[in-house]
Design a protein around this motif. Sequence first.
Motif, PDB file in Angstrom:
ATOM      1  N   GLY A  54       0.963  -1.274   0.098  1.00 11.98           N
ATOM      2  CA  GLY A  54       0.129  -0.080  -0.088  1.00 11.98           C
ATOM      3  C   GLY A  54       0.967   1.252   0.058  1.00 11.98           C
ATOM      4  N   CYS A  55       1.938   0.896   0.788  1.00  9.20           N
ATOM      5  CA  CYS A  55       3.147   2.042   0.797  1.00  9.20           C
ATOM      6  C   CYS A  55       3.005   2.427  -0.456  1.00  9.20           C
ATOM      7  N   TYR A  56       4.099   1.611  -1.371  1.00  8.22           N
ATOM      8  CA  TYR A  56       4.792   2.017  -2.501  1.00  8.22           C
ATOM      9  C   TYR A  56       3.827   2.435  -3.632  1.00  8.22           C
ATOM     10  N   VAL A  57       2.253   2.000  -3.733  1.00  9.49           N
ATOM     11  CA  VAL A  57       1.234   1.813  -4.645  1.00  9.49           C
ATOM     12  C   VAL A  57       0.880   3.263  -4.439  1.00  9.49           C
ATOM     13  N   GLU A  58       1.146   4.558  -2.782  1.00  6.08           N
ATOM     14  CA  GLU A  58       1.365   5.821  -3.292  1.00  6.08           C
ATOM     15  C   GLU A  58       1.922   6.273  -3.593  1.00  6.08           C
ATOM     16  N   ARG A  59       3.188   5.890  -3.359  1.00  2.00           N
ATOM     17  CA  ARG A  59       4.116   6.973  -4.134  1.00  2.00           C
ATOM     18  C   ARG A  59       4.391   6.186  -5.772  1.00  2.00           C
ATOM     19  N   SER A  60       4.142   5.075  -5.608  1.00  6.53           N
ATOM     20  CA  SER A  60       4.605   4.836  -7.308  1.00  6.53           C
ATOM     21  C   SER A  60       4.146   5.907  -8.566  1.00  6.53           C
ATOM     22  N   SER A  61       4.889   5.434  -9.733  1.00  4.79           N
ATOM     23  CA  SER A  61       4.361   6.278 -10.646  1.00  4.79           C
ATOM     24  C   SER A  61       3.429   5.633 -11.399  1.00  4.79           C
ATOM     25  N   VAL A  62       3.096   4.501 -11.303  1.00  2.78           N
ATOM     26  CA  VAL A  62       2.840   3.115 -11.872  1.00  2.78           C
ATOM     27  C   VAL A  62       1.024   3.002 -11.370  1.00  2.78           C
ATOM     28  N   PRO A  63       0.363   3.714 -11.856  1.00  8.60           N
ATOM     29  CA  PRO A  63      -1.158   2.530 -11.571  1.00  8.60           C
ATOM     30  C   PRO A  63      -1.474   1.268 -11.026  1.00  8.60           C
ATOM     31  N   VAL A  64      -1.318   1.739  -9.937  1.00  5.60           N
ATOM     32  CA  VAL A  64      -2.054  -0.332  -9.324  1.00  5.60           C
ATOM     33  C   VAL A  64      -3.328   0.162  -9.419  1.00  5.60           C
ATOM     34  N   VAL A  65      -4.107  -1.164 -10.237  1.00  6.32           N
ATOM     35  CA  VAL A  65      -5.474  -1.025 -10.193  1.00  6.32           C
ATOM     36  C   VAL A  65      -6.065  -2.378  -8.942  1.00  6.32           C
ATOM     37  N   GLU A  66      -5.254  -3.085  -8.911  1.00  2.00           N
ATOM     38  CA  GLU A  66      -6.571  -3.979  -7.979  1.00  2.00           C
ATOM     39  C   GLU A  66      -4.552  -4.459  -7.097  1.00  2.00           C
ATOM     40  N   ILE A  67      -4.929  -5.429  -6.184  1.00  2.00           N
ATOM     41  CA  ILE A  67      -4.158  -6.363  -5.392  1.00  2.00           C
ATOM     42  C   ILE A  67      -4.955  -7.544  -5.250  1.00  2.00           C
ATOM     43  N   LEU A  68      -4.460  -8.002  -5.739  1.00  2.07           N
ATOM     44  CA  LEU A  68      -5.680  -9.219  -5.721  1.00  2.07           C
ATOM     45  C   LEU A  68      -4.709 -10.972  -5.042  1.00  2.07           C
ATOM     46  N   VAL A  69      -5.551 -11.051  -3.840  1.00  2.00           N
ATOM     47  CA  VAL A  69      -4.588 -12.279  -3.015  1.00  2.00           C
ATOM     48  C   VAL A  69      -5.672 -13.457  -3.305  1.00  2.00           C
ATOM     49  N   ALA A  82     -10.548 -14.126   5.402  1.00  4.42           N
ATOM     50  CA  ALA A  82     -11.043 -12.809   6.329  1.00  4.42           C
ATOM     51  C   ALA A  82     -10.680 -11.050   6.123  1.00  4.42           C
ATOM     52  N   LEU A  83      -9.505 -11.953   6.740  1.00  2.64           N
ATOM     53  CA  LEU A  83      -8.530 -10.516   6.745  1.00  2.64           C
ATOM     54  C   LEU A  83      -8.173  -9.414   5.694  1.00  2.64           C
ATOM     55  N   VAL A  84      -8.380 -10.492   3.784  1.00  2.00           N
ATOM     56  CA  VAL A  84      -8.030  -9.581   3.209  1.00  2.00           C
ATOM     57  C   VAL A  84      -9.831  -8.644   2.220  1.00  2.00           C
ATOM     58  N   GLU A  85     -10.680  -9.733   3.011  1.00  2.00           N
ATOM     59  CA  GLU A  85     -12.141  -8.960   3.211  1.00  2.00           C
ATOM     60  C   GLU A  85     -12.147  -7.802   3.820  1.00  2.00           C
ATOM     61  N   GLY A  86     -11.752  -7.527   4.564  1.00  2.00           N
ATOM     62  CA  GLY A  86     -11.943  -7.087   5.450  1.00  2.00           C
ATOM     63  C   GLY A  86     -10.808  -5.123   5.313  1.00  2.00           C
ATOM     64  N   ARG A  87      -9.684  -5.644   4.187  1.00  2.00           N
ATOM     65  CA  ARG A  87      -8.736  -4.508   4.202  1.00  2.00           C
ATOM     66  C   ARG A  87      -9.572  -3.399   2.527  1.00  2.00           C
ATOM     67  N   GLY A  88     -10.607  -4.402   1.277  1.00  2.00           N
ATOM     68  CA  GLY A  88     -11.177  -2.954   1.057  1.00  2.00           C
ATOM     69  C   GLY A  88     -10.236  -2.365   0.574  1.00  2.00           C
ATOM     70  N   GLY A  89     -10.803  -1.151  -0.273  1.00  2.00           N
ATOM     71  CA  GLY A  89      -9.875  -0.840  -1.737  1.00  2.00           C
ATOM     72  C   GLY A  89      -9.580  -1.850  -2.582  1.00  2.00           C
ATOM     73  N   ILE A  90      -8.428  -1.300  -2.822  1.00  2.00           N
ATOM     74  CA  ILE A  90      -7.883  -1.947  -4.784  1.00  2.00           C
ATOM     75  C   ILE A  90      -7.447  -3.288  -3.758  1.00  2.00           C
ATOM     76  N   VAL A  91      -7.846  -4.025  -2.799  1.00  2.00           N
ATOM     77  CA  VAL A  91      -7.431  -5.271  -3.010  1.00  2.00           C
ATOM     78  C   VAL A  91      -8.204  -5.482  -2.365  1.00  2.00           C
ATOM     79  N   ARG A  92      -8.333  -6.825  -3.360  1.00  2.00           N
ATOM     80  CA  ARG A  92      -9.487  -8.307  -3.159  1.00  2.00           C
ATOM     81  C   ARG A  92      -9.250  -9.317  -3.441  1.00  2.00           C
ATOM     82  N   LEU A  93     -10.019 -10.251  -2.995  1.00  2.00           N
ATOM     83  CA  LEU A  93      -9.965 -11.461  -2.523  1.00  2.00           C
ATOM     84  C   LEU A  93     -10.586 -12.405  -3.631  1.00  2.00           C
TER      85      LEU A  93
END
Length: 233
Positions: free
Chosen positions: A25-40, A51-62
């Motif tokens: 998440g910290c990398y995504v915030e400062r990166s020039s590459v647009p990250v559309v999803e983090i797919l676990v 349950a942990l992943v589902e609770g993250r929300g945002g661009i984090v998908r399960l």
Amino acid sequence: MGTLSIVIPAYNEQQRLPATLDRIGCYVERSSVPVVEILVVDDGSRDGTAALVEGRGGIVRLLKNPGNRGKGYAVRNGMLAAKGDWILSTDADLSAPIDELEKLLAAAGRENAVVAIGSRALDRKLVRKHQPLMREVSGRVFNMVMRGITGLPFQDTQCGFKLFRQDAAREIFPRQIEDGFSFDVEDLIIARRLGLRCIEVPVEWSNVEGTKVSLSQGIKSFADLLRIRGNHR
């Protein structure tokens, strides 16, 4: 370079995933590459990974596998579901720091490659913490045998840090048969048979305790090489 998806295969990773997702998440915030999803991709975990992943929300998908099917199955599932123009597969322990993605992207652009694989072998000074001696020796022997059997030129096929352009992933992964830990070799054989340009890039790497690869699985991977070669003749 377009957009990026990050695929993380995960099996019983409730303890390690929070720090990994925070770092990404910290990398995504400062990166020039647009990250559309983090797919676990949850591979039938018995702990609270899903349950942990589902609770993250945002661009984090399960994405859930139908039971415990193996790392190869999980990576294939994630690669085929990912939406980004480029797709990075990285291990849940981030043994290769997420910032090393910049090296893969730069090398792929510079060399007009559609697959860029992280390597611990091209520059061993970048290995910050080594594996136990026997595991490291067996890895080197596996690579030597792998090159002899398959003809692949790569020095390290098993580093879990690999970048695929989406169109290449759509060609490679539907053809993948292996569900276990030898899938990396198969994917690279498929890419070569399809005439896709693959490059190997040295990356920083540190061993993280808690590997999911057992001794029996390691031994089995040698036999897998013969089957893979036969399947893709």
